[in-house]
Design a protein around this motif. Structure first.
Motif, PDB file in Angstrom:
ATOM      1  N   THR A 270       0.867  -1.175   0.000  1.00 38.30           N
ATOM      2  CA  THR A 270       0.000   0.000   0.000  1.00 38.30           C
ATOM      3  C   THR A 270       0.910   1.235   0.000  1.00 38.30           C
ATOM      4  N   ASP A 271       0.899   1.956  -1.103  1.00 39.63           N
ATOM      5  CA  ASP A 271       1.832   3.069  -1.288  1.00 39.63           C
ATOM      6  C   ASP A 271       1.091   4.397  -1.142  1.00 39.63           C
ATOM      7  N   PRO A 272       1.380   5.183  -0.073  1.00 41.39           N
ATOM      8  CA  PRO A 272       0.678   6.452   0.117  1.00 41.39           C
ATOM      9  C   PRO A 272       1.183   7.563  -0.794  1.00 41.39           C
ATOM     10  N   ARG A 273       2.317   7.319  -1.459  1.00 38.88           N
ATOM     11  CA  ARG A 273       2.844   8.345  -2.358  1.00 38.88           C
ATOM     12  C   ARG A 273       2.007   8.408  -3.625  1.00 38.88           C
ATOM     13  N   HIS A 274       1.966   9.585  -4.241  1.00 38.75           N
ATOM     14  CA  HIS A 274       1.112   9.748  -5.406  1.00 38.75           C
ATOM     15  C   HIS A 274       1.605   8.868  -6.550  1.00 38.75           C
ATOM     16  N   ASN A 275       0.673   8.172  -7.174  1.00 36.74           N
ATOM     17  CA  ASN A 275       0.959   7.370  -8.365  1.00 36.74           C
ATOM     18  C   ASN A 275      -0.310   7.303  -9.206  1.00 36.74           C
ATOM     19  N   PHE A 276      -0.231   6.686 -10.384  1.00 37.10           N
ATOM     20  CA  PHE A 276      -1.345   6.713 -11.333  1.00 37.10           C
ATOM     21  C   PHE A 276      -2.586   5.963 -10.850  1.00 37.10           C
ATOM     22  N   SER A 277      -2.462   5.106  -9.862  1.00 38.59           N
ATOM     23  CA  SER A 277      -3.572   4.258  -9.432  1.00 38.59           C
ATOM     24  C   SER A 277      -4.720   5.079  -8.827  1.00 38.59           C
ATOM     25  N   ILE A 278      -5.957   4.617  -9.102  1.00 37.00           N
ATOM     26  CA  ILE A 278      -7.125   5.293  -8.525  1.00 37.00           C
ATOM     27  C   ILE A 278      -7.241   5.027  -7.024  1.00 37.00           C
ATOM     28  N   TYR A 279      -6.495   4.039  -6.519  1.00 36.60           N
ATOM     29  CA  TYR A 279      -6.581   3.689  -5.099  1.00 36.60           C
ATOM     30  C   TYR A 279      -5.655   4.530  -4.217  1.00 36.60           C
ATOM     31  N   PHE A 280      -4.746   5.282  -4.842  1.00 34.74           N
ATOM     32  CA  PHE A 280      -3.715   5.931  -4.043  1.00 34.74           C
ATOM     33  C   PHE A 280      -4.298   6.926  -3.030  1.00 34.74           C
ATOM     34  N   TYR A 281      -5.345   7.668  -3.416  1.00 39.61           N
ATOM     35  CA  TYR A 281      -5.888   8.706  -2.529  1.00 39.61           C
ATOM     36  C   TYR A 281      -6.526   8.078  -1.283  1.00 39.61           C
ATOM     37  N   HIS A 282      -7.249   6.984  -1.494  1.00 38.16           N
ATOM     38  CA  HIS A 282      -7.846   6.279  -0.361  1.00 38.16           C
ATOM     39  C   HIS A 282      -6.746   5.738   0.559  1.00 38.16           C
ATOM     40  N   ALA A 328      -4.997  -4.575 -18.310  1.00 40.52           N
ATOM     41  CA  ALA A 328      -6.025  -4.512 -17.273  1.00 40.52           C
ATOM     42  C   ALA A 328      -5.421  -4.626 -15.880  1.00 40.52           C
ATOM     43  N   PHE A 329      -4.438  -5.513 -15.728  1.00 46.40           N
ATOM     44  CA  PHE A 329      -3.788  -5.705 -14.428  1.00 46.40           C
ATOM     45  C   PHE A 329      -3.125  -4.411 -13.959  1.00 46.40           C
ATOM     46  N   VAL A 330      -2.415  -3.750 -14.863  1.00 47.86           N
ATOM     47  CA  VAL A 330      -1.736  -2.501 -14.519  1.00 47.86           C
ATOM     48  C   VAL A 330      -2.751  -1.398 -14.233  1.00 47.86           C
ATOM     49  N   ALA A 331      -3.790  -1.300 -15.071  1.00 49.05           N
ATOM     50  CA  ALA A 331      -4.775  -0.222 -14.924  1.00 49.05           C
ATOM     51  C   ALA A 331      -5.530  -0.303 -13.607  1.00 49.05           C
ATOM     52  N   PHE A 332      -5.826  -1.522 -13.146  1.00 57.81           N
ATOM     53  CA  PHE A 332      -6.619  -1.697 -11.927  1.00 57.81           C
ATOM     54  C   PHE A 332      -5.763  -2.004 -10.702  1.00 57.81           C
ATOM     55  N   ASN A 333      -4.452  -1.895 -10.832  1.00 61.99           N
ATOM     56  CA  ASN A 333      -3.570  -2.239  -9.720  1.00 61.99           C
ATOM     57  C   ASN A 333      -3.629  -1.167  -8.621  1.00 61.99           C
ATOM     58  N   LYS A 334      -3.291  -1.577  -7.395  1.00 59.86           N
ATOM     59  CA  LYS A 334      -3.300  -0.639  -6.268  1.00 59.86           C
ATOM     60  C   LYS A 334      -2.175   0.377  -6.376  1.00 59.86           C
ATOM     61  N   VAL A 335      -1.109  -0.002  -7.082  1.00 62.82           N
ATOM     62  CA  VAL A 335       0.012   0.911  -7.327  1.00 62.82           C
ATOM     63  C   VAL A 335       0.330   0.853  -8.813  1.00 62.82           C
ATOM     64  N   MET A 336       0.469   2.008  -9.452  1.00 65.99           N
ATOM     65  CA  MET A 336       0.779   2.044 -10.878  1.00 65.99           C
ATOM     66  C   MET A 336       1.812   3.124 -11.146  1.00 65.99           C
ATOM     67  N   THR A 337       2.976   2.704 -11.653  1.00 68.39           N
ATOM     68  CA  THR A 337       4.018   3.655 -12.034  1.00 68.39           C
ATOM     69  C   THR A 337       4.358   3.458 -13.504  1.00 68.39           C
ATOM     70  N   ALA A 338       5.090   4.399 -14.082  1.00 69.63           N
ATOM     71  CA  ALA A 338       5.363   4.392 -15.522  1.00 69.63           C
ATOM     72  C   ALA A 338       6.130   3.149 -15.968  1.00 69.63           C
ATOM     73  N   GLN A 339       6.977   2.589 -15.097  1.00 66.71           N
ATOM     74  CA  GLN A 339       7.765   1.434 -15.506  1.00 66.71           C
ATOM     75  C   GLN A 339       6.874   0.223 -15.788  1.00 66.71           C
ATOM     76  N   TYR A 340       5.681   0.178 -15.182  1.00 64.57           N
ATOM     77  CA  TYR A 340       4.767  -0.943 -15.414  1.00 64.57           C
ATOM     78  C   TYR A 340       4.265  -0.986 -16.850  1.00 64.57           C
ATOM     79  N   PHE A 341       4.289   0.164 -17.546  1.00 57.30           N
ATOM     80  CA  PHE A 341       3.781   0.195 -18.913  1.00 57.30           C
ATOM     81  C   PHE A 341       4.623  -0.685 -19.838  1.00 57.30           C
ATOM     82  N   VAL A 342       5.891  -0.874 -19.497  1.00 49.74           N
ATOM     83  CA  VAL A 342       6.768  -1.720 -20.316  1.00 49.74           C
ATOM     84  C   VAL A 342       6.261  -3.165 -20.322  1.00 49.74           C
ATOM     85  N   TRP A 343       5.577  -3.572 -19.258  1.00 52.20           N
ATOM     86  CA  TRP A 343       5.065  -4.940 -19.173  1.00 52.20           C
ATOM     87  C   TRP A 343       4.159  -5.280 -20.356  1.00 52.20           C
ATOM     88  N   PHE A 344       3.332  -4.304 -20.771  1.00 51.63           N
ATOM     89  CA  PHE A 344       2.453  -4.611 -21.910  1.00 51.63           C
ATOM     90  C   PHE A 344       2.985  -4.090 -23.239  1.00 51.63           C
TER      91      PHE A 344
END
Length: 437
Positions: A270-282, A328-344
């Motif tokens: 659970t990463d409280p730092r800002h990232n692309f995930s929609i879950y970060f604010y919660h 889909a996994f990256v888009a809905f993940n609890k943490v999403m950073t730019a390096q994850y885009f390389v996965w797809f």
């Protein structure tokens, strides 16, 4: 012959570009305030230095990777600190080679194959990720090598490398079910190489497309009846054995620190730092309070549902299935950073030849929407990180908009994709041969 020369030229130009970027990165790190090198690379290098001193790589805070990575980067302390960047960039080039190999096995015309390879080799996201010192190209290369092994009928070898890559980076575990589903006894038989379905330029009509996708949706339930086949059991046992072998070895060497930092951390992160995930604010709002197990399970639920639907719909078209799974996994993940885009990004070129999406205007609109959503988020990230503004709510809204952009692009790619199973059942192949006679 000309095609081989053209591909070699692409590889050479790509290699030169990456060498130039690595050298430039060294200069920028020395002379400019903003460093070119990824902070993760500093962590990798510090961990490798600890291993070279006979210590645990997990003494370096925030090192949350397999010790294999630290061992791979030992020459950073002996030869040069950029050793790892050259290794990652070499893996980056290897991905380009594997993309061409897979497309060639599937009978894709050379011109389409070259475009697909260029979509990886000259993608700014991909050629900077390795030269900045991120290890994801190694994972991408291993995943594509697993595909090549399966396409050549080398199931045991595929199982070995799959077990290794899941140990190295946990996320490829999501590919386990589609891989097991394609190990169909009608396709994989002892002593026989599986028959690959060749690329066909003809496009499906909407009706036939619907029927084929409905067939893919129902087919796995038929496979469940004969789930315990020789190849599926062997693949599961060998990949599981390799995963637990390396996990057990490093647990013996480094104890609980390894198990928690390398594996368990990623399941409960659970990463409280800002990232692309929609879950970060919660997560940010609740960080000082313990997040309940129910909340964690609820956050996994959308991922699980989407993954199952995609697997049941596209499992027989393995590269495309893994691609949409990863998006889909990256888009809905609890943490999403730019390096994850390389996965797809490494899987996208494997599906371009089966897409009837026109670059103008649909393709360009998808690219503009995806990049625009990311830039919009980055603007608020800049305002928070460098200007010290309290824009957490705006970041969260930008994250929702970026998720919407990802969803729109994913649905568009699915709607414009011509489903093409990788393998043809051997029974059909034999019947076709008899007809020709």
């Amino acid at each position: 012959m000309m095609a081989t020369v053209q591909f070699r030229t692409l590889l050479v130009v790509s290699a030169i570009l990456r060498v130039v970027l690595i050298v430039y990165g060294e200069w920028q790190d020395t002379h400019m305030e903003v460093r070119y090198t990824d902070i993760d690379y500093v962590v990798f290098s510090d961990a490798a230095s600890l291993v070279a001193s006979g210590k645990s790589p997990f003494e370096r805070s925030t090192y949350r990777y397999s010790p294999l990575l630290a061992f791979l980067l030992l020459p950073n302390s002996i030869l040069h600190r950029s050793w790892g960047k050259f290794i990652f960039s070499a893996a980056d080039l290897l991905v380009g080679l594997f993309i061409r190999t897979i497309l060639k096995l599937r009978g894709v015309p050379e011109n389409l194959s070259m475009i697909s390879v260029m979509a990886w080799l000259f993608n700014p996201f991909t050629f900077t990720i390795g030269t900045r010192g991120n290890c994801e190209p190694i994972v991408c290369a291993l995943i594509l090598w697993v595909f090549i092994c399966l396409m050549n009928g080398r199931v045991l070898q595929a199982a070995f490398w799959y077990g290794l890559v899941v140990h190295f980076r946990v996320y490829p575990i999501i590919y386990a079910l589609p891989i097991l589903l394609i190990l169909d006894p009608h396709v994989f038989r002892p002593g026989q190489k599986p028959s690959l379905q060749r690329w066909d330029h003809r496009q499906e009509s909407p009706q036939s497309s619907f029927k084929s996708r409905l067939a893919y949706l129902l087919r796995p339930w038929l496979i469940v009846k004969s789930a315990f086949t020789r190849d599926r059991i062997l693949f599961s046992l060998i990949s599981g054995a390799i995963f637990f072998l390396f996990t057990g070895l490093f647990y013996h060497l480094y104890g609980w620190d390894f198990l928690h930092e390398s594996l368990l951390y990623h399941l409960t992160r659970t990463d409280p730092r800002h990232n692309f995930s929609i879950y970060f604010y919660h997560i940010y709002l609740q960080y000082e309070h313990k997040i309940s197990v129910l909340e964690k399970l609820i956050s996994f639920l959308p991922q699980l549902i989407v993954q199952l639907v995609l697997i049941l719909s596209f499992a027989q078209d393995l590269p495309f299935c893994c691609f949409v799974q990863t998006v889909a996994f990256v888009a809905f993940n609890k943490v999403m950073t730019a390096q994850y885009f390389v996965w797809f990004f490494c899987l996208l070129p494997l599906s371009l030849a089966w897409s009837n999406m026109k670059l103008k205007w649909k393709g360009l609109s998808c690219i503009a929407l995806w990049v625009g959503g990311q830039l919009h988020w980055l603007w608020w990230g800049y305002m928070h990180e460098f200007k010290g503004r309290n824009v957490f709510l705006q970041l969260w809204v930008a994250g929702i908009m970026f998720l919407s952009a990802n969803t729109y692009v994913l649905v568009s790619l699915i709607n414009h994709h011509r489903c093409s199973p990788v393998f043809t059942p051997l029974d059909k192949t034999l019947k076709g041969a008899k007809k020709l006679k």
